[in-house]
Design an enzyme around this catalytic site. Structure first.
Site, PDB file in Angstrom:
ATOM      1  CD  GLU A 135      10.415   0.723  21.947  1.00 35.00           C
ATOM      2  OE1 GLU A 135      11.499   0.157  21.791  1.00 35.00           O
ATOM      3  OE2 GLU A 135      10.087   1.770  21.361  1.00 35.00           O
ATOM      4  NE  ARG A 173       1.243  -5.740  -8.735  1.00 39.86           N
ATOM      5  CZ  ARG A 173       2.186  -6.104  -9.598  1.00 39.86           C
ATOM      6  NH1 ARG A 173       3.081  -6.990  -9.237  1.00 39.86           N
ATOM      7  NH2 ARG A 173       2.245  -5.570 -10.795  1.00 39.86           N
ATOM      8  CG  ASP A 188       5.253  -6.601 -12.218  1.00 41.63           C
ATOM      9  OD1 ASP A 188       4.733  -5.864 -13.050  1.00 41.63           O
ATOM     10  OD2 ASP A 188       4.643  -7.229 -11.338  1.00 41.63           O
TER      11      ASP A 188
END
Ligand code: ADE
Length: 266
Positions: A135, A173, A188
């Site tokens: 939880e 990266r 990207d």
């Protein structure tokens, strides 16, 4: 960069972290990942790390004791020079004594993880990640220990471990030297504020489907313009809201105008 991961399930990580680019980054000394099992910091014979919530309700909540103990033990070791990679002393965020490091809780209630947040995190040379489970964690961990909370999306995982791996991957990266020049991150999707356009490789014709002529032309400027237009088209079709914040040139705006015109004629 050194990343410490606090988790009840350290065995979940090596399979992902020790392959491909992350494996190379670690071998090259660009990325260090240390896994810390919260159970090792739980007291008592049974080393209990979770208990039912006060006030009732289902599920279990991670106890504050083992989490505070794990973080404090790590900070003490860093301070006394026992933990590896001590150049991270320059970067102090989490304040315990005179120590400050970012301690990030992975939780669906955190701020949304984006490429911009990944970029921001590369500014630190050490990060502590805390993986929630069940939880969640006792609120006092949030209030008095954690410095940041991050969610990887509006869905609920069984724990923060996958989210931590996502964060490590996206941040690593971006670190200088991790990606080779040939697959650099500048183009990207999201890095430019746009989605990336399509990519093709050999064969030139596959099942009668050919690679677009322009990509085979060898004309660098035409290829660059085509790629930019494909990125604009894809973003316009799939994530038009991104165009509100992307940096757009005159030529980009003209092309988007053309797309809108085409759509209105359809
Ligand atoms: N833990 C469970 N779900 C999560 C999510 N969406 N992001 C980060 N941590 C999580």
């Amino acid at each position: 960069m050194h990343i410490d991961i606090l988790t009840l399930f350290p065995e979940m990580f090596p399979g992902y972290l020790n392959e491909s680019i992350l494996k190379r980054a670690q071998a090259a000394g660009l990325l260090h990942v240390s896994l810390h099992n919260l159970r090792d910091y739980a007291s008592g014979k049974h080393r209990v790390t979770d208990e039912p919530p006060y006030g009732g309700g289902g599920g279990m909540v991670l106890k504050p004791g083992p989490i505070f103990a794990a973080v404090e033990s790590l900070l003490l070791r860093l301070r006394s020079g026992q933990a590896s990679n001590l150049q991270s002393q320059n970067e102090k965020r989490l304040e315990i004594g005179d120590w400050r490091l970012p301690l990030i809780l992975l939780t669906p209630q955190g701020r949304p993880f984006t490429q911009q947040v990944a970029q921001e995190l590369t500014q630190h040379d050490r990060l502590l990640l805390l993986c929630g489970r069940y939880e969640g964690v006792d609120e006092r961990v949030r209030q008095h220990l954690v410095t940041d909370e991050i969610s990887i999306g509006d869905f609920v995982l069984t724990g923060g471990e996958l989210a931590a791996m996502v964060l490590v991957d996206a941040v690593a990266r971006l670190l200088p030297g991790v990606l080779g020049a040939e697959d650099a991150a500048e183009e990207d999707s999201h890095a430019t504020g746009l989605l990336e356009g399509p990519h093709y490789t050999r064969p030139e014709t596959f099942r009668n489907w050919s690679v677009p002529e322009v990509l085979r032309s060898g004309h660098a400027a035409n290829i660059a313009r085509w790629r930019r237009e494909q990125a604009l088209r894809r973003t316009w079709q799939r994530r038009p809201n991104l165009l509100l914040t992307a940096e757009l040139s005159e030529a980009d705006r003209w092309f988007l105008g053309k797309l809108a015109q085409e759509a209105s004629e359809r």
